[in-house]
Design an enzyme around this catalytic site. Structure first.
Site, PDB file in Angstrom:
ATOM      1  N   GLY A   1     -24.783 -55.083 -74.367  1.00  0.00           N
ATOM      2  CA  GLY A   1     -24.362 -53.685 -74.207  1.00  0.00           C
ATOM      3  C   GLY A   1     -25.335 -52.657 -74.747  1.00  0.00           C
ATOM      4  O   GLY A   1     -25.337 -51.512 -74.317  1.00  0.00           O
TER       5      GLY A   1
ATOM      6  N   ASP B   1     -23.494 -50.454 -78.921  1.00  0.00           N
ATOM      7  CA  ASP B   1     -22.979 -49.561 -77.889  1.00  0.00           C
ATOM      8  C   ASP B   1     -21.680 -48.880 -78.329  1.00  0.00           C
ATOM      9  O   ASP B   1     -21.485 -47.690 -78.162  1.00  0.00           O
ATOM     10  CB  ASP B   1     -22.775 -50.314 -76.559  1.00  0.00           C
ATOM     11  CG  ASP B   1     -22.034 -51.650 -76.740  1.00  0.00           C
ATOM     12  OD1 ASP B   1     -21.574 -51.944 -77.870  1.00  0.00           O
ATOM     13  OD2 ASP B   1     -21.903 -52.389 -75.750  1.00  0.00           O
TER      14      ASP B   1
ATOM     15  N   LYS C   1     -14.746 -45.825 -81.802  1.00  0.00           N
ATOM     16  CA  LYS C   1     -13.299 -45.680 -81.586  1.00  0.00           C
ATOM     17  C   LYS C   1     -12.629 -45.912 -82.936  1.00  0.00           C
ATOM     18  O   LYS C   1     -12.151 -47.021 -83.205  1.00  0.00           O
ATOM     19  CB  LYS C   1     -12.798 -46.731 -80.587  1.00  0.00           C
ATOM     20  CG  LYS C   1     -13.232 -46.488 -79.168  1.00  0.00           C
ATOM     21  CD  LYS C   1     -12.332 -47.182 -78.155  1.00  0.00           C
ATOM     22  CE  LYS C   1     -12.781 -48.560 -77.849  1.00  0.00           C
ATOM     23  NZ  LYS C   1     -12.189 -49.137 -76.613  1.00  0.00           N
TER      24      LYS C   1
ATOM     25  N   PHE D   1     -10.391 -47.896 -72.892  1.00  0.00           N
ATOM     26  CA  PHE D   1     -11.433 -48.831 -72.472  1.00  0.00           C
ATOM     27  C   PHE D   1     -12.430 -48.115 -71.571  1.00  0.00           C
ATOM     28  O   PHE D   1     -12.061 -47.571 -70.533  1.00  0.00           O
ATOM     29  CB  PHE D   1     -10.824 -50.037 -71.751  1.00  0.00           C
ATOM     30  CG  PHE D   1     -11.826 -51.120 -71.503  1.00  0.00           C
ATOM     31  CD1 PHE D   1     -12.158 -52.030 -72.506  1.00  0.00           C
ATOM     32  CD2 PHE D   1     -12.466 -51.232 -70.272  1.00  0.00           C
ATOM     33  CE1 PHE D   1     -13.104 -53.024 -72.285  1.00  0.00           C
ATOM     34  CE2 PHE D   1     -13.413 -52.228 -70.042  1.00  0.00           C
ATOM     35  CZ  PHE D   1     -13.727 -53.121 -71.061  1.00  0.00           C
ATOM     36  N   VAL D   2     -13.679 -48.100 -71.988  1.00  0.00           N
ATOM     37  CA  VAL D   2     -14.696 -47.364 -71.241  1.00  0.00           C
ATOM     38  C   VAL D   2     -15.763 -48.311 -70.690  1.00  0.00           C
ATOM     39  O   VAL D   2     -15.958 -49.407 -71.216  1.00  0.00           O
ATOM     40  CB  VAL D   2     -15.368 -46.275 -72.122  1.00  0.00           C
ATOM     41  CG1 VAL D   2     -14.375 -45.177 -72.462  1.00  0.00           C
ATOM     42  CG2 VAL D   2     -15.970 -46.872 -73.393  1.00  0.00           C
TER      43      VAL D   2
ATOM     44  N   ASP E   1     -19.533 -52.999 -70.102  1.00  0.00           N
ATOM     45  CA  ASP E   1     -19.121 -53.678 -68.871  1.00  0.00           C
ATOM     46  C   ASP E   1     -17.617 -53.860 -68.751  1.00  0.00           C
ATOM     47  O   ASP E   1     -16.876 -53.725 -69.726  1.00  0.00           O
ATOM     48  CB  ASP E   1     -19.749 -55.076 -68.831  1.00  0.00           C
ATOM     49  CG  ASP E   1     -19.061 -56.042 -69.790  1.00  0.00           C
ATOM     50  OD1 ASP E   1     -18.931 -55.701 -70.979  1.00  0.00           O
ATOM     51  OD2 ASP E   1     -18.616 -57.126 -69.345  1.00  0.00           O
TER      52      ASP E   1
ATOM     53  N   ARG F   1     -22.459 -51.965 -66.051  1.00  0.00           N
ATOM     54  CA  ARG F   1     -23.399 -51.669 -67.151  1.00  0.00           C
ATOM     55  C   ARG F   1     -24.478 -50.672 -66.716  1.00  0.00           C
ATOM     56  O   ARG F   1     -25.079 -49.993 -67.538  1.00  0.00           O
ATOM     57  CB  ARG F   1     -24.104 -52.946 -67.618  1.00  0.00           C
ATOM     58  CG  ARG F   1     -23.202 -53.971 -68.289  1.00  0.00           C
ATOM     59  CD  ARG F   1     -24.062 -55.053 -68.939  1.00  0.00           C
ATOM     60  NE  ARG F   1     -23.321 -56.256 -69.282  1.00  0.00           N
ATOM     61  CZ  ARG F   1     -22.666 -56.454 -70.421  1.00  0.00           C
ATOM     62  NH1 ARG F   1     -22.615 -55.507 -71.330  1.00  0.00           N
ATOM     63  NH2 ARG F   1     -22.045 -57.592 -70.647  1.00  0.00           N
TER      64      ARG F   1
HETATM   65  P1  5GP Z   1     -15.383 -54.838 -82.241  1.00  0.00           P
HETATM   66  O1  5GP Z   1     -15.741 -56.086 -82.990  1.00  0.00           O
HETATM   67  O2  5GP Z   1     -15.831 -53.572 -82.912  1.00  0.00           O
HETATM   68  O3  5GP Z   1     -13.934 -54.797 -81.867  1.00  0.00           O
HETATM   69  O4  5GP Z   1     -16.094 -55.037 -80.869  1.00  0.00           O
HETATM   70  C1  5GP Z   1     -17.123 -54.293 -80.371  1.00  0.00           C
HETATM   71  C2  5GP Z   1     -17.457 -54.875 -79.016  1.00  0.00           C
HETATM   72  O5  5GP Z   1     -16.278 -54.914 -78.180  1.00  0.00           O
HETATM   73  C3  5GP Z   1     -18.434 -53.975 -78.295  1.00  0.00           C
HETATM   74  O6  5GP Z   1     -19.780 -54.344 -78.566  1.00  0.00           O
HETATM   75  C4  5GP Z   1     -18.058 -54.190 -76.847  1.00  0.00           C
HETATM   76  O7  5GP Z   1     -18.704 -55.336 -76.352  1.00  0.00           O
HETATM   77  C5  5GP Z   1     -16.565 -54.470 -76.888  1.00  0.00           C
HETATM   78  N1  5GP Z   1     -15.788 -53.236 -76.624  1.00  0.00           N
HETATM   79  C6  5GP Z   1     -15.012 -52.553 -77.488  1.00  0.00           C
HETATM   80  N2  5GP Z   1     -14.466 -51.478 -76.889  1.00  0.00           N
HETATM   81  C7  5GP Z   1     -14.907 -51.488 -75.610  1.00  0.00           C
HETATM   82  C8  5GP Z   1     -14.702 -50.610 -74.487  1.00  0.00           C
HETATM   83  O8  5GP Z   1     -14.005 -49.583 -74.524  1.00  0.00           O
HETATM   84  N3  5GP Z   1     -15.351 -50.932 -73.340  1.00  0.00           N
HETATM   85  C9  5GP Z   1     -16.125 -52.048 -73.220  1.00  0.00           C
HETATM   86  N4  5GP Z   1     -16.703 -52.260 -72.049  1.00  0.00           N
HETATM   87  N5  5GP Z   1     -16.350 -52.891 -74.254  1.00  0.00           N
HETATM   88  C10 5GP Z   1     -15.744 -52.605 -75.434  1.00  0.00           C
END
Ligand code: 5GP
Length: 179
Positions: free
Chosen positions: A43, A99, A130, A151-152, A158, A164
């Site tokens: 990402g 990302d 977030k 969710f973006v 992706d 992407r």
């Molecule tokens: P965390 O461990 O902070 O929950 O996960 C971060 C990872 O979750 C990011 O690097 C991404 O791959 C995925 N992720 C979290 N939120 C989103 C979202 O809104 N959209 C997408 N496409 N991936 C997300």
């Protein structure tokens, strides 16, 4: 706008300006430091690429690929390393480029791993944050944009490996999930 999206959350122009702004701040903060920017694949690719163009001090780049590992029903917070760093970060000032930060679990584990590898300092720059999604204590040092718990996709992010390449951040139409 891409036909699978219901709205654009952050435009290409706003992302470009933010990368410039963050790059300028990082250049000042890391002056005379031994900077290594580490991208978390996949990402991070558009973001790290645009960001480093605006960092004016010497730096090295390296990449890791990690995936969250679910040992049962709920997430254990374990992270599997699919691709480790190519070079040593011992004694280096590491800046992780991500990302998006949601729960914070992935980054927390990556920070622990880099700390074991002897990094002198470890900070995080993320394009998107977030904060409402956080389940572990993690405050990114540099944040491009705070967004709601939605969710973006786009600009590296992706859905099933697609989207992407969209040059901005958007939200998918509901019907795309049920296709
Ligand atoms: P965390 O461990 O902070 O929950 O996960 C971060 C990872 O979750 C990011 O690097 C991404 O791959 C995925 N992720 C979290 N939120 C989103 C979202 O809104 N959209 C997408 N496409 N991936 C997300």
């Amino acid at each position: 706008m891409h036909s699978d999206l219901k709205k654009i959350l952050i435009s290409q122009k706003d992302i470009e300006e933010k990368c410039k702004e963050l790059g300028n701040i990082i250049s000042l903060d890391y002056k005379d430091k031994n900077l290594v920017v580490i991208g978390l694949l996949k990402g991070c690719v558009p973001f790290i690429s645009d960001l480093v163009k605006h960092i004016s001090i010497p730096l090295r780049m390296d990449y890791m690929s990690v995936s969250s590992y679910h040992g049962g029903t709920a997430s254990t917070g374990h992270v599997r390393v699919n691709k480790d760093l190519d070079s040593s970060v011992n004694g280096c000032d590491v800046l992780i480029a991500e990302d998006i930060v949601d729960t914070g679990k992935t980054l927390k584990k990556v920070i622990e791993m880099l700390s074991v590898k002897g990094a002198k300092s470890i900070k995080v720059v993320t394009l998107l944050d977030k904060p409402e999604g956080r389940v572990v204590e993690l405050v990114p040092d540099y944040v491009g944009f705070e967004i709601p718990k939605e969710f973006v996709v786009g600009y590296g992010l992706d859905y099933n490996e697609y989207y992407r390449n969209i040059p901005y951040i958007g939200v998918l139409k509901e019907e795309v999930y049920t296709k």
